[in-house]
Design a protein around this motif. Sequence first.
Motif, PDB file in Angstrom:
ATOM      1  N   PRO A  79       0.841  -1.180  -0.184  1.00 32.60           N
ATOM      2  CA  PRO A  79       0.069   0.038   0.118  1.00 32.60           C
ATOM      3  C   PRO A  79       0.886   1.238   0.149  1.00 32.60           C
ATOM      4  O   PRO A  79       1.944   1.262   0.622  1.00 32.60           O
ATOM      5  N   LEU A  80       0.542   2.256  -0.702  1.00 33.77           N
ATOM      6  CA  LEU A  80       1.303   3.406  -0.675  1.00 33.77           C
ATOM      7  C   LEU A  80       0.184   4.695  -0.974  1.00 33.77           C
ATOM      8  O   LEU A  80      -0.573   4.552  -2.058  1.00 33.77           O
ATOM      9  N   VAL A  81       0.137   5.629   0.030  1.00 29.79           N
ATOM     10  CA  VAL A  81      -0.699   6.725  -0.296  1.00 29.79           C
ATOM     11  C   VAL A  81       0.018   7.866  -0.797  1.00 29.79           C
ATOM     12  O   VAL A  81       0.695   8.535   0.124  1.00 29.79           O
ATOM     13  N   PRO A  82       0.131   8.284  -1.919  1.00 32.90           N
ATOM     14  CA  PRO A  82       0.954   9.098  -2.727  1.00 32.90           C
ATOM     15  C   PRO A  82       0.267  10.591  -2.015  1.00 32.90           C
ATOM     16  O   PRO A  82      -0.778  10.792  -1.566  1.00 32.90           O
ATOM     17  N   PRO A  83       1.250  11.770  -2.081  1.00 36.11           N
ATOM     18  CA  PRO A  83       0.818  13.127  -1.497  1.00 36.11           C
ATOM     19  C   PRO A  83      -0.048  13.457  -2.389  1.00 36.11           C
ATOM     20  O   PRO A  83      -0.243  13.271  -3.612  1.00 36.11           O
ATOM     21  N   ASP A  84      -1.078  14.615  -2.035  1.00 33.94           N
ATOM     22  CA  ASP A  84      -1.772  15.415  -2.979  1.00 33.94           C
ATOM     23  C   ASP A  84      -1.054  16.021  -3.993  1.00 33.94           C
ATOM     24  O   ASP A  84       0.339  16.368  -3.933  1.00 33.94           O
ATOM     25  N   GLY A  85      -1.591  16.044  -5.207  1.00 34.16           N
ATOM     26  CA  GLY A  85      -0.891  16.782  -6.329  1.00 34.16           C
ATOM     27  C   GLY A  85       0.376  15.568  -6.909  1.00 34.16           C
ATOM     28  O   GLY A  85       0.916  16.088  -7.962  1.00 34.16           O
ATOM     29  N   TRP A  86       0.202  14.550  -6.759  1.00 31.47           N
ATOM     30  CA  TRP A  86       1.353  13.489  -7.243  1.00 31.47           C
ATOM     31  C   TRP A  86       1.212  13.394  -8.715  1.00 31.47           C
ATOM     32  O   TRP A  86       2.250  13.225  -9.321  1.00 31.47           O
TER      33      TRP A  86
END
Length: 138
Positions: free
Chosen positions: A110-117
Amino acid sequence: MGDSAPSVLISLADDEGNSVSVYVLGRSPRWTAGLVVKTPFVSGRIDLALYVARLRAWADALDHLDAGEDVAWMAMSSGPSIFIQLTGERDCPEVIVEDESRSMVTVRFPLVPPDGWIADHRLRLRLVMDHWVPMLSV
């Protein structure tokens, strides 16, 4: 960004120490790049050929991700494949890297990328293409 060649095409990371990166290593007859996967449990690197068609496929993948669709990048080619599922098995984004043709290893995390990725990766792609693609005809 100066005169230096852009070297990071993909950089997905989270606060847990999970990351997937694709680095452009330099000019070669096969457009050599390096795919790096790091998690708290596994770490690995694979050299791969990075062609203009693969860069364009990454642009298409970013468009699909922006539309809310899962993607497979470099799937069914010789070498590794990267899959990004926006809702994975743990109800959050998930990255899967498969290397069936060489090591026969699959890493899923699992990987939650930052906003605007996605916008960030479109900029990375544009910089890489602007610098490296013209050298194909040289």
